[in-house]
Each structure stands twice: as C-alpha cells, then as structure tokens.
Design a protein around this motif. Structure first.
Motif, short mmCIF file in Angstrom:
data_model
loop_
_atom_site.label_atom_id
_atom_site.label_comp_id
_atom_site.label_asym_id
_atom_site.label_seq_id
_atom_site.Cartn_x
_atom_site.Cartn_y
_atom_site.Cartn_z
N THR A 1 0.39 4.11 1.43
CA THR A 1 -0.26 4.92 2.45
C THR A 1 0.67 5.07 3.64
O THR A 1 1.67 4.35 3.76
N TYR B 1 -6.22 -0.12 -4.61
CA TYR B 1 -6.17 1.29 -4.99
C TYR B 1 -4.72 1.73 -5.24
O TYR B 1 -4.44 2.49 -6.18
N SER B 2 -3.78 1.25 -4.42
CA SER B 2 -2.37 1.63 -4.57
C SER B 2 -1.76 1.06 -5.84
O SER B 2 -0.86 1.66 -6.43
N CYS C 1 0.83 -1.20 0.00
CA CYS C 1 0.00 0.00 0.00
C CYS C 1 0.87 1.25 0.00
O CYS C 1 1.87 1.31 0.70
N GLN D 1 -7.17 -1.02 0.02
CA GLN D 1 -6.10 -0.03 -0.12
C GLN D 1 -5.02 -0.52 -1.08
O GLN D 1 -4.46 0.26 -1.85
N CYS E 1 -2.54 -2.37 5.98
CA CYS E 1 -2.77 -2.32 4.54
C CYS E 1 -3.88 -3.30 4.21
O CYS E 1 -3.69 -4.52 4.26
N ASN F 1 -0.39 4.54 6.68
CA ASN F 1 -0.94 3.71 7.75
C ASN F 1 -0.09 2.48 7.97
O ASN F 1 0.59 2.00 7.06
#
Length: 234
Positions: A171, A183-184, A169, A180, A176, A173
C-alpha cells in the motif's frame, strides 16, 4: 611430463577461478554471505566460504608454479612436497564441503531459531538487527521470516501502536496493519534466502568438484613422475 604441465596449467586456471569466485562472494552486496553474515554470530556452523576460496585459489596458483619448477628440475623432493600439500588441500576442501552441506541441511532450523526471537524482541530496538532485516526485506521484497505473523505481538508492533513494517504491505500508506498485511500477502524471507543458499551452493559446488578432480589428477601424476625419477636413479 607434458600431461603434468597441462594439469598444472588447468589447476592454476582453477585456482584463479576460485580466487575470483571468493572475491565475488565476499564483495557482492546481494550474495549469500552478505545476507547471512550477521547470522554467523549466532552459529559457529557458518563457514566463510568466500575467504576460504580466496586462500585456496591463491595457494593453488602458487602450487602450480611449484609443480612446474619441480618438473623442470626433476626434483623428487619438490614433487613429494607438491603432492603432500595438494593432498592436504584436497582433504580440507572435502571437510569444508561436508560442513557446508551439513549447515545447508539444518539452515531452516538454525535461521528460524535466531530469526523468530530477533523479530519479536530485537527488531526496532536493536539498530543492527533492525538494519539487517530492513535491508534483507527490502532487497528480497519479503516480510519477516515466514510472513507478517512473525511481527504479531512483537516489541515493534507494541511500540508503533499495532503497525507492522511497511514492507509487509503493498500500500501507499505509511502504516501497515495486520489486516492490510494479510491482504497484501507478502511472502516471508526464508524461501528467498534458501534459494540464494542453493544457488551459491550449486555454483561453488560445481567449481569445487571440477578443481577437486584436477587436484586428484595432479597428485597421481606427480607421484607417478616421482616413481619414474626414482627408477631412473636406481
């Protein structure tokens, strides 16, 4: 005689190149062998090309010295020994090249056969496998073998409550999720690994081809010199 000496000089330079190339491939942390070394335990088709280059490079340099001494002493016995050893090395290199090409052709199938079960069952449980994949994914900035779906339904996902490795991911965060990761859209590692294989194969293949031509020339010239000395004795 002068042509033979020049060929021997070039052969020694080629041996030095192979020696340096072998040391580089064996020691470089980002090289093909470092990334694929753990896979070799799963397949006997993997050849330690770096070690092979080191050995052949060192032998070629010693043979260059032997060839120079044989030519200087005009020793038919040493010239014949030189040509014979050179022929054996050339055949060994051809055989190694065939094995390497065969392995590269089946690389995807061999790697996938090990990678998919490893990611599903061993990642997160086996420290060696986990360290390998974490290192590879971080180094190549990739996720799984094909993509994040390699971790769906895995032991790691079950143990972490549905989370995937954070590298999957893009992100900030710590967790994961599959959504996500989708989307990544982080790419899988196979294409990057295949690129590394091809890059190393091109470099080493080109070097081997040039040295192979020098070896053939050295064999032919040494045999010609041997015949010339034989005629002089007659």
């Amino acid at each position: 005689m002068k042509i033979f000496i020049w060929i021997l000089f070039l052969l020694q330079m080629g041996g030095l190149t192979l020696l340096a190339l072998g040391i580089w491939v064996s020691s470089d942390g980002g090289s093909l062998l470092q990334i694929l070394r753990p896979f070799s335990k799963q397949s006997t088709q993997v050849v330690n090309v770096g070690f092979f280059c080191i050995v052949i490079g060192a032998v070629l340099m010693l043979l260059g010295i032997l060839g120079c001494y044989a030519a200087h002493k005009k020793s038919k016995c040493l010239l014949l020994t030189f040509a014979s050893i050179m022929l054996i090395i050339f055949i060994s290199e051809v055989a190694t090249g065939v094995v390497a090409l065969t392995y590269t052709s089946f690389a995807e199938g061999i790697l996938r056969a090990w990678a998919t079960p490893a990611l599903q069952n061993q990642y997160g449980n086996d420290p060696a496998v986990t360290k390998l994949w974490n290192s590879t994914m971080t180094q190549l900035r990739c996720c799984g073998f094909s993509n994040y779906t390699d971790f769906i339904g895995s032991s790691f996902q079950n143990a972490t409550g549905g989370s995937l490795p954070s590298i999957c991911c893009r992100t900030n965060n710590n967790t994961c999720t599959p959504a996500q990761a989708e989307y990544s859209n982080v790419q899988g590692c196979f294409q990057q690994i295949l690129m590394i294989i091809k890059e190393n194969a091109s470099t080493m293949g080109g070097t081997a081809a040039g040295i192979g031509l020098l070896e053939i020339a050295a064999i032919l010239v040494s045999i010609n010199l041997y015949c010339h000395l034989d005629n002089e004795d007659s």
